[in-house]
Design a protein around this motif. Structure first.
Motif, PDB file in Angstrom:
ATOM      1  N   GLY A   9       0.817  -1.209   0.000  1.00  0.00           N
ATOM      2  CA  GLY A   9       0.000   0.000   0.000  1.00  0.00           C
ATOM      3  C   GLY A   9       0.848   1.255   0.000  1.00  0.00           C
ATOM      4  N   PHE A  10       1.932   1.252   0.782  1.00  0.00           N
ATOM      5  CA  PHE A  10       2.814   2.410   0.820  1.00  0.00           C
ATOM      6  C   PHE A  10       3.492   2.621  -0.537  1.00  0.00           C
ATOM      7  CE2 PHE A  10       7.074   4.169   1.383  1.00  0.00           C
ATOM      8  CZ  PHE A  10       6.737   5.419   1.878  1.00  0.00           C
ATOM      9  N   ILE A  11       3.945   1.544  -1.163  1.00  0.00           N
ATOM     10  CA  ILE A  11       4.597   1.658  -2.473  1.00  0.00           C
ATOM     11  C   ILE A  11       3.604   2.191  -3.511  1.00  0.00           C
ATOM     12  CG2 ILE A  11       5.639   0.341  -4.364  1.00  0.00           C
ATOM     13  CD1 ILE A  11       6.902  -1.436  -2.164  1.00  0.00           C
ATOM     14  N   ALA A  12       2.388   1.644  -3.510  1.00  0.00           N
ATOM     15  CA  ALA A  12       1.372   2.107  -4.460  1.00  0.00           C
ATOM     16  C   ALA A  12       1.021   3.571  -4.212  1.00  0.00           C
ATOM     17  CB  ALA A  12       0.127   1.237  -4.363  1.00  0.00           C
ATOM     18  N   LEU A  13       0.904   3.959  -2.940  1.00  0.00           N
ATOM     19  CA  LEU A  13       0.592   5.350  -2.615  1.00  0.00           C
ATOM     20  C   LEU A  13       1.715   6.283  -3.057  1.00  0.00           C
ATOM     21  CD1 LEU A  13      -1.362   7.326  -1.207  1.00  0.00           C
ATOM     22  CD2 LEU A  13      -0.038   6.940   0.874  1.00  0.00           C
ATOM     23  N   ALA A  14       2.944   5.894  -2.779  1.00  0.00           N
ATOM     24  CA  ALA A  14       4.084   6.734  -3.163  1.00  0.00           C
ATOM     25  C   ALA A  14       4.159   6.887  -4.678  1.00  0.00           C
ATOM     26  CB  ALA A  14       5.375   6.132  -2.623  1.00  0.00           C
ATOM     27  N   GLN A  15       3.980   5.805  -5.429  1.00  0.00           N
ATOM     28  CA  GLN A  15       4.052   5.880  -6.880  1.00  0.00           C
ATOM     29  C   GLN A  15       2.888   6.691  -7.450  1.00  0.00           C
ATOM     30  OE1 GLN A  15       6.485   4.944  -9.005  1.00  0.00           O
ATOM     31  NE2 GLN A  15       7.617   4.542  -7.120  1.00  0.00           N
ATOM     32  N   GLY A  16       1.703   6.551  -6.872  1.00  0.00           N
ATOM     33  CA  GLY A  16       0.555   7.324  -7.345  1.00  0.00           C
ATOM     34  C   GLY A  16       0.733   8.810  -7.098  1.00  0.00           C
ATOM     35  N   VAL A  17       1.220   9.160  -5.918  1.00  0.00           N
ATOM     36  CA  VAL A  17       1.443  10.572  -5.606  1.00  0.00           C
ATOM     37  C   VAL A  17       2.561  11.138  -6.470  1.00  0.00           C
ATOM     38  CG1 VAL A  17       2.249  12.142  -3.800  1.00  0.00           C
ATOM     39  CG2 VAL A  17       0.502  10.441  -3.283  1.00  0.00           C
ATOM     40  N   MET A  18       3.639  10.364  -6.650  1.00  0.00           N
ATOM     41  CA  MET A  18       4.733  10.856  -7.498  1.00  0.00           C
ATOM     42  C   MET A  18       4.284  11.018  -8.953  1.00  0.00           C
ATOM     43  SD  MET A  18       8.288   9.241  -6.106  1.00  0.00           S
ATOM     44  CE  MET A  18       7.780   7.559  -5.910  1.00  0.00           C
ATOM     45  N   GLY A  19       3.398  10.139  -9.427  1.00  0.00           N
ATOM     46  CA  GLY A  19       2.864  10.291 -10.776  1.00  0.00           C
ATOM     47  C   GLY A  19       2.034  11.553 -10.919  1.00  0.00           C
ATOM     48  N   LEU A  20       1.235  11.865  -9.903  1.00  0.00           N
ATOM     49  CA  LEU A  20       0.446  13.098  -9.939  1.00  0.00           C
ATOM     50  C   LEU A  20       1.339  14.323  -9.831  1.00  0.00           C
ATOM     51  CD1 LEU A  20      -2.586  12.036  -7.735  1.00  0.00           C
ATOM     52  CD2 LEU A  20      -2.569  12.421 -10.202  1.00  0.00           C
ATOM     53  N   VAL A  21       2.373  14.250  -9.007  1.00  0.00           N
ATOM     54  CA  VAL A  21       3.321  15.361  -8.905  1.00  0.00           C
ATOM     55  C   VAL A  21       3.990  15.591 -10.254  1.00  0.00           C
ATOM     56  CG1 VAL A  21       5.553  16.021  -7.903  1.00  0.00           C
ATOM     57  CG2 VAL A  21       3.723  15.205  -6.432  1.00  0.00           C
ATOM     58  N   HIS A  22       4.347  14.519 -10.937  1.00  0.00           N
ATOM     59  CA  HIS A  22       4.981  14.659 -12.250  1.00  0.00           C
ATOM     60  C   HIS A  22       4.035  15.334 -13.239  1.00  0.00           C
ATOM     61  CE1 HIS A  22       7.085  13.815 -15.970  1.00  0.00           C
ATOM     62  NE2 HIS A  22       5.978  13.257 -16.425  1.00  0.00           N
ATOM     63  N   GLU A  23       2.791  14.944 -13.230  1.00  0.00           N
ATOM     64  CA  GLU A  23       1.841  15.501 -14.193  1.00  0.00           C
ATOM     65  C   GLU A  23       1.573  16.983 -13.966  1.00  0.00           C
ATOM     66  OE1 GLU A  23       0.489  14.242 -16.987  1.00  0.00           O
ATOM     67  OE2 GLU A  23       1.898  12.606 -16.597  1.00  0.00           O
ATOM     68  N   PHE A  24       1.553  17.406 -12.714  1.00  0.00           N
ATOM     69  CA  PHE A  24       1.176  18.785 -12.422  1.00  0.00           C
ATOM     70  C   PHE A  24       2.356  19.720 -12.230  1.00  0.00           C
ATOM     71  CE2 PHE A  24      -2.625  16.374 -10.953  1.00  0.00           C
ATOM     72  CZ  PHE A  24      -3.464  16.822 -11.955  1.00  0.00           C
ATOM     73  N   THR A  25       3.561  19.191 -12.008  1.00  0.00           N
ATOM     74  CA  THR A  25       4.722  20.053 -11.806  1.00  0.00           C
ATOM     75  C   THR A  25       5.833  19.783 -12.802  1.00  0.00           C
ATOM     76  OG1 THR A  25       5.772  18.565 -10.241  1.00  0.00           O
ATOM     77  CG2 THR A  25       4.280  20.233  -9.339  1.00  0.00           C
ATOM     78  N   ASP A  26       5.736  18.715 -13.563  1.00  0.00           N
ATOM     79  CA  ASP A  26       6.728  18.326 -14.569  1.00  0.00           C
ATOM     80  C   ASP A  26       8.064  17.895 -13.967  1.00  0.00           C
ATOM     81  OD1 ASP A  26       6.554  17.747 -17.198  1.00  0.00           O
ATOM     82  OD2 ASP A  26       7.325  19.663 -17.919  1.00  0.00           O
ATOM     83  N   TRP A  27       8.053  17.493 -12.688  1.00  0.00           N
ATOM     84  CA  TRP A  27       9.254  16.881 -12.112  1.00  0.00           C
ATOM     85  C   TRP A  27       9.375  15.477 -12.662  1.00  0.00           C
ATOM     86  CZ3 TRP A  27       8.938  18.016  -6.151  1.00  0.00           C
ATOM     87  CH2 TRP A  27       9.151  19.374  -5.955  1.00  0.00           C
ATOM     88  N   ARG A  28      10.574  14.977 -12.831  1.00  0.00           N
ATOM     89  CA  ARG A  28      10.803  13.631 -13.360  1.00  0.00           C
ATOM     90  C   ARG A  28      10.909  12.625 -12.219  1.00  0.00           C
ATOM     91  NH1 ARG A  28       9.836  12.428 -18.184  1.00  0.00           N
ATOM     92  NH2 ARG A  28      11.501  10.917 -18.199  1.00  0.00           N
ATOM     93  N   VAL A  29       9.789  12.326 -11.567  1.00  0.00           N
ATOM     94  CA  VAL A  29       9.770  11.367 -10.468  1.00  0.00           C
ATOM     95  C   VAL A  29       8.697  10.326 -10.727  1.00  0.00           C
ATOM     96  CG1 VAL A  29      10.645  12.964  -8.725  1.00  0.00           C
ATOM     97  CG2 VAL A  29       8.205  12.822  -9.126  1.00  0.00           C
ATOM     98  N   GLY A  30       8.867   9.163 -10.161  1.00  0.00           N
ATOM     99  CA  GLY A  30       7.860   8.128 -10.234  1.00  0.00           C
ATOM    100  C   GLY A  30       8.056   7.159 -11.383  1.00  0.00           C
ATOM    101  N   LEU A  31       7.262   6.115 -11.340  1.00  0.00           N
ATOM    102  CA  LEU A  31       7.364   5.035 -12.312  1.00  0.00           C
ATOM    103  C   LEU A  31       6.315   5.137 -13.413  1.00  0.00           C
ATOM    104  CD1 LEU A  31       8.688   2.226 -12.900  1.00  0.00           C
ATOM    105  CD2 LEU A  31       6.856   1.241 -11.546  1.00  0.00           C
ATOM    106  N   VAL A  32       5.198   5.777 -13.124  1.00  0.00           N
ATOM    107  CA  VAL A  32       4.060   5.779 -14.048  1.00  0.00           C
ATOM    108  C   VAL A  32       4.420   6.401 -15.392  1.00  0.00           C
ATOM    109  CG1 VAL A  32       1.715   6.648 -14.386  1.00  0.00           C
ATOM    110  CG2 VAL A  32       2.387   5.742 -12.177  1.00  0.00           C
ATOM    111  N   GLN A  33       5.122   7.509 -15.398  1.00  0.00           N
ATOM    112  CA  GLN A  33       5.430   8.174 -16.666  1.00  0.00           C
ATOM    113  C   GLN A  33       6.483   7.431 -17.474  1.00  0.00           C
ATOM    114  OE1 GLN A  33       6.311   9.512 -13.742  1.00  0.00           O
ATOM    115  NE2 GLN A  33       8.487   9.908 -13.860  1.00  0.00           N
ATOM    116  N   ARG A  34       7.194   6.502 -16.868  1.00  0.00           N
ATOM    117  CA  ARG A  34       8.232   5.751 -17.581  1.00  0.00           C
ATOM    118  C   ARG A  34       7.677   4.538 -18.333  1.00  0.00           C
ATOM    119  NH1 ARG A  34      13.002   7.942 -15.399  1.00  0.00           N
ATOM    120  NH2 ARG A  34      12.665   8.776 -13.326  1.00  0.00           N
TER     121      ARG A  34
END
Length: 66
Positions: A9-34
């Motif tokens: 759950g923690f891994i899924a939450l972290a990846q989901g939040v990092m994916g949303l951060v990437h979409e709205f701030t254009d930071w290169r974090v998370g696995l979803v955009q890769r």
């Protein structure tokens, strides 16, 4: 089993939040955009990961310790 569900759950939450951060701030974090097959659906995948994390936390909370 409870700790495994919480870890997943923690891994899924972290990846989901990092994916949303990437979409709205254009930071290169998370696995979803890769992941190439998610092109155009990154926000939906990130929200789905956050919802999955909440479900995993609820499942872990419902598990009783022996």
């Amino acid at each position: 089993m409870k700790q495994l569900l919480e870890l997943l759950g923690f891994i899924a939450l972290a990846q989901g939040v990092m994916g949303l951060v990437h979409e709205f701030t254009d930071w290169r974090v998370g696995l979803v955009q890769r992941l190439g097959f998610l092109d155009g659906y990154e926000v939906y995948a990130s929200v789905a990961l956050v919802v999955l994390a909440l479900a995993l936390f609820a499942a872990a909370d419902s598990r009783k310790r022996p």
